[in-house]
Design an enzyme around this catalytic site. Structure first.
Site, mmCIF file in Angstrom:
data_model
loop_
_atom_site.group_PDB
_atom_site.id
_atom_site.type_symbol
_atom_site.label_atom_id
_atom_site.label_comp_id
_atom_site.label_asym_id
_atom_site.label_seq_id
_atom_site.Cartn_x
_atom_site.Cartn_y
_atom_site.Cartn_z
ATOM 1 N N HIS A 17 1.808 4.439 -2.856
ATOM 2 C CA HIS A 17 1.950 5.887 -2.622
ATOM 3 C C HIS A 17 3.367 6.353 -3.012
ATOM 4 O O HIS A 17 3.547 7.382 -3.655
ATOM 5 C CB HIS A 17 1.761 6.209 -1.131
ATOM 6 C CG HIS A 17 0.343 6.221 -0.648
ATOM 7 N ND1 HIS A 17 -0.650 6.956 -1.264
ATOM 8 C CD2 HIS A 17 -0.257 5.628 0.426
ATOM 9 C CE1 HIS A 17 -1.797 6.789 -0.593
ATOM 10 N NE2 HIS A 17 -1.588 5.983 0.437
ATOM 11 N N HIS A 70 0.829 -1.212 0.000
ATOM 12 C CA HIS A 70 0.000 0.000 0.000
ATOM 13 C C HIS A 70 0.866 1.267 0.000
ATOM 14 O O HIS A 70 0.743 2.120 -0.882
ATOM 15 C CB HIS A 70 -0.909 -0.024 1.231
ATOM 16 C CG HIS A 70 -1.825 1.152 1.345
ATOM 17 N ND1 HIS A 70 -3.151 1.111 0.965
ATOM 18 C CD2 HIS A 70 -1.611 2.415 1.788
ATOM 19 C CE1 HIS A 70 -3.706 2.301 1.164
ATOM 20 N NE2 HIS A 70 -2.796 3.111 1.671
ATOM 21 N N GLU A 71 1.756 1.350 0.974
ATOM 22 C CA GLU A 71 2.616 2.545 1.047
ATOM 23 C C GLU A 71 3.544 2.592 -0.166
ATOM 24 O O GLU A 71 3.868 3.667 -0.652
ATOM 25 C CB GLU A 71 3.417 2.563 2.353
ATOM 26 C CG GLU A 71 2.577 2.506 3.647
ATOM 27 C CD GLU A 71 1.505 3.577 3.753
ATOM 28 O OE1 GLU A 71 1.676 4.670 3.163
ATOM 29 O OE2 GLU A 71 0.463 3.310 4.400
ATOM 30 N N GLU A 111 -4.664 7.478 -3.194
ATOM 31 C CA GLU A 111 -5.131 6.196 -2.634
ATOM 32 C C GLU A 111 -5.324 5.161 -3.733
ATOM 33 O O GLU A 111 -5.154 3.969 -3.508
ATOM 34 C CB GLU A 111 -6.428 6.383 -1.843
ATOM 35 C CG GLU A 111 -6.293 7.194 -0.544
ATOM 36 C CD GLU A 111 -5.388 6.554 0.497
ATOM 37 O OE1 GLU A 111 -5.199 5.321 0.465
ATOM 38 O OE2 GLU A 111 -4.834 7.298 1.340
#
Lengths: 524, 524
Positions: B292, B288-289, B318
């Protein structure tokens, strides 16, 4: 959730005036003085945090260009507040108060500002820009041992240093102007006396010891046994705990070169480096940085963010670090209290090593090439080499290009060893490339201050028992009351005088070294 | 050596003018615009570094008071430059350029400034001060589950939010003003449509799945097997490497709650948290990160430090995170390429677990109470609950004191579960206490954007093969060219339109969820 960097996220956005000048016109002068100090502290916090981040928190090398750009802007902003006329007016006003905290604060800042403003702005900038870049090139030169590739940097830096001395002014010796930056009140005259005594006593002592030295690598071979990082890490915390560093108001991180960097009285950061095959490295660097750190934690709370929340001088700061590292950390008393615990923590590495063998190993004398690895006795000789070279350059008696030759000559004379490679010689320290001219004497002075302080501490505190029982309470109380609490409010000579009732006298240091090492090597 | 915080250590001290205003009067307007941007970036760097340090680098809790004080000063300084009349003049001038980078930069900043200055300064300050303090009290309330102790904070924050909507202005719905901050161009009208479709399709689908769910804890029990931190850490780096994050221009740290925080395009920081008994937690938070982070690394270099070096919107940001986490990270293709390696790295934890069993486990549906632990299907329902509550409060249809009851009612209606404790219910997220009103919809929108982007990416890239072979090259190229490179230069609706040739359409997302989960649970 991603942290949005755009979103203003503050508890204080009270000022929206157009020119970025000071807020709150209505406040009285004392408030305004503290407002300036708070702003200057905020910039220091930002720059310190960026430095810490860079060394400790994983900042990628690729990001250095944007980071330096930002850092440069912050420094410039900081500088503007430092030089703001209103700040000067406030300092001038408060400096007239003889006995107030604000008077002391103001006088200290005025000294700092006076020095900066004597140097023409352009030249100051050029120098600062230069040293921010030369450090990286020095690193490369150190690696390759190529003095010539660094020579031009040293030339520029020493030339500028001599010029700045003329701007700043000095009474007797141009080198004094730089010594004064780190050690207020110290001069070449006093240092000549100090190093003269050291030379007269320590050089012959070392020569005598060398005759007794036998090459016996196997005797100290256990110092290279493997101790896993995690074990060392846990023991490092234990060392800090024992020696009185408050871990709830500080942090021990890791970096290539150990250092201490206080964000505030309640946030004192230190680093060490763990070598799996050299466990004593972390032990002594933790005790050393711990000494710095305890000093920073013990300032009177009212000094926080005033600019007086700093050591009295570089040497007084080093005195605390060297006291914990050497006087406490190499003593048999201390290890009689802690060795069992370490043995167990590091098991099996030290299972067959007695307390005496360990204490002997950490106190052995061995002339080597590298200052930061030197033992307690040879250490000041390394400093003496650097002091004499810096002094000779200021006097014009030595040219920069002759530094390597002079270095090797002095090393042979004082330590009896000569580097095969300039990376282990004249290029080993960052100080010159970083423009830290005049800092070196602080290390040796720090040792000497520590000895004198300990002599008088010993009249009031049973130091041996404190170390043996690992109960540093009385030691810390003495240091806090006599040295730490004052921060930069007392000049180094006042610190020594008020703590010991005497002016600084290197005889305590020389006596300590002589009696310890003459005994250890059976010379009396 | 102790790092002295006193010593100016800069490469740029070129300005010593008295008022801390801008340097270099002689520079042209373009230069001057970039000088302002560089200064604003420097303050952002300082604040970001202090935040990172606070969460990741061991900053002791005791130091928070001095740190916040310094942080407040820096924010105020940043704010002054933001509001400087000369900056405004420059922005106004450049905003007239239709097709230049500077035109885009200027227009973006003017939007930001217009919003801030519509709010009376005192009220803005009071709000910012309030939310910087209420967060800590929320944390305590969450722990104890005591809504009443947090009620007054929510009341003040929502009251202020409604008031600010009136200041900022909106076309149809007061909530729009807050949604716009995170998702430019998004409105309640559009979100009602989006969430309406979601509700109509996903709520019945979940109900159908629930009837098929059998309680079989032993089936997924292997997810709780112990995997030592060091092994997880090594594998986390491998995941980033595979997915295309450039570790030489970034860093993966550790913190309580994972986040991404870019210092610059060349210094993108992310964190995760390793749980020894829940190894998938780090896997999905790293992916997830990483999503980003890859976005932040791929901005066009010319956007660096301009303010356009940010995601197009929170939801587009997101979308990248959720794409890597879910579409790639939960796919059997991806794990068919990587599972063997993970099994080996984590051995013996997964020795007896097949690829299929692992993929099934990470794609199971299970309605639970906590948003951040929710599976892919129930996740948007958690968001819908929050969206409806925020909207009702803005409409005056819901009182703050009735929030807990309304929360529980909606959770029952959409997810069929009800918290026993408000800490697992209405108090679970920090957003409201932190003033992040209107942020929640971005999460669900991000999922929907990701689906639409993937649909069109699939027409040009063989996504399955890329995942199977762990060769993300084509995927990354597509994303970089269509989404990442533009940064904040394109509005979210433009990003979607230019990347897919269509306006945003939630049908892709809903179809993806339906086809995946109907198949998985044998519903068609």
């Amino acid at each position: 959730m991603k942290r949005s960097p755009d979103r203003p996220d503050t508890s204080d956005t009270s000022d929206t005036s157009d020119t970025p000048d000071m807020p709150d016109e209505g406040s009285n002068t004392k408030q305004r003085l503290y407002e300036y100090l708070e702003i200057l502290s905020a910039y220091r916090l930002a720059m310190n945090t960026i430095n810490w981040d860079q060394s400790v928190c994983g900042a990628p090398a690729a990001g250095v260009s944007f980071r330096s750009k930002g850092y440069g802007v912050l420094t410039r902003e900081h500088y503007r507040y430092l030089m703001a006329p209103e700040f000067r007016t406030l300092l001038n006003e408060f400096s007239l108060e003889p006995d107030s905290l604000e008077g002391d604060i103001a006088r200290e800042w005025l000294v700092e500002l006076a020095r900066i403003e004597k140097i023409p702005k352009d030249e100051y900038t050029a120098f600062m820009t230069y040293i921010s870049k030369s450090e990286a090139e020095w690193e490369e030169a150190k690696r390759s041992g190529d003095f010539d590739s660094c020579k031009q940097h040293y030339q520029f830096i020493f030339d500028t240093a001599r010029k700045f001395s003329e701007y700043i002014g000095y009474e007797k010796h141009p080198y004094d102007a730089w010594i004064e930056m780190f050690e207020p009140g110290m001069t070449v005259e006093k240092l000549d006396h100090f190093f003269g005594q050291l030379r007269d006593e320590i050089v012959p002592l070392l020569a005598a010891i060398r005759e007794k030295l036998t090459s016996s690598p196997e005797r100290y071979g256990f110092l290279s046994r493997t101790v896993p990082r995690e074990k060392q890490k846990r023991f490092a915390k234990r060392l800090l705990e024992v020696s009185g560093f408050d871990l709830s108001r500080g942090f021990l991180g890791e970096s290539e070169h150990p250092f201490t960097n206080a964000m505030s009285i309640d946030d004192v950061r230190m680093t060490t480096h763990y070598y799996e095959n050299e466990f004593v490295s972390a032990i002594f660097s933790v005790l050393h940085e711990g000494g710095h750190g305890i000093y920073e934690q013990n300032f009177e709370r009212e000094l926080a963010n005033t600019g007086l929340d700093n050591g009295s001088s570089s040497a007084v700061h080093e005195s605390q670090a060297r006291m914990f590292e050497n006087a406490f950390g190499r003593s048999s008393s201390f290890w009689s209290g802690l060795y069992g615990e370490m043995k167990e923590s590091f098991s099996p590495a030290l299972d067959d090593i007695s307390l005496d063998a360990f204490v002997e190993a950490i106190n052995r004398v061995e002339p080597t090439l590298i200052r930061i690895e030197a033992d307690e006795l040879t250490y000041p000789l390394h400093i003496m080499v650097r002091y004499e070279l810096e002094k000779a350059i200021f006097e014009g008696a030595l040219e920069v290009e002759a530094l390597p030759e002079a270095w090797d000559r002095l090393m042979r004379a004082y330590l009896g060893v000569v580097p095969a490679h300039h990376g282990e010689g004249v290029l080993q320290d960052v100080h010159w490339a970083a423009g830290l001219i005049g800092y070196f004497p602080s290390y040796a002075l720090g040792n000497a201050y520590a000895s004198q302080l300990l002599h008088f501490m010993g009249q009031e505190v049973d130091i041996d028992r404190s170390l043996r029982t690992l109960d540093f309470g009385e030691i810390l109380e003495w240091l806090k009351f006599r040295v730490h609490a004052h921060g930069k409010r007392l000049k180094p000579e006042q610190v020594i005088l008020e703590a010991t009732g005497e002016a600084f006298d290197p005889r305590y240091y020389i006596q300590d070294l002589k009696s310890k090492y003459e005994k250890r090597y059976g010379l009396r």
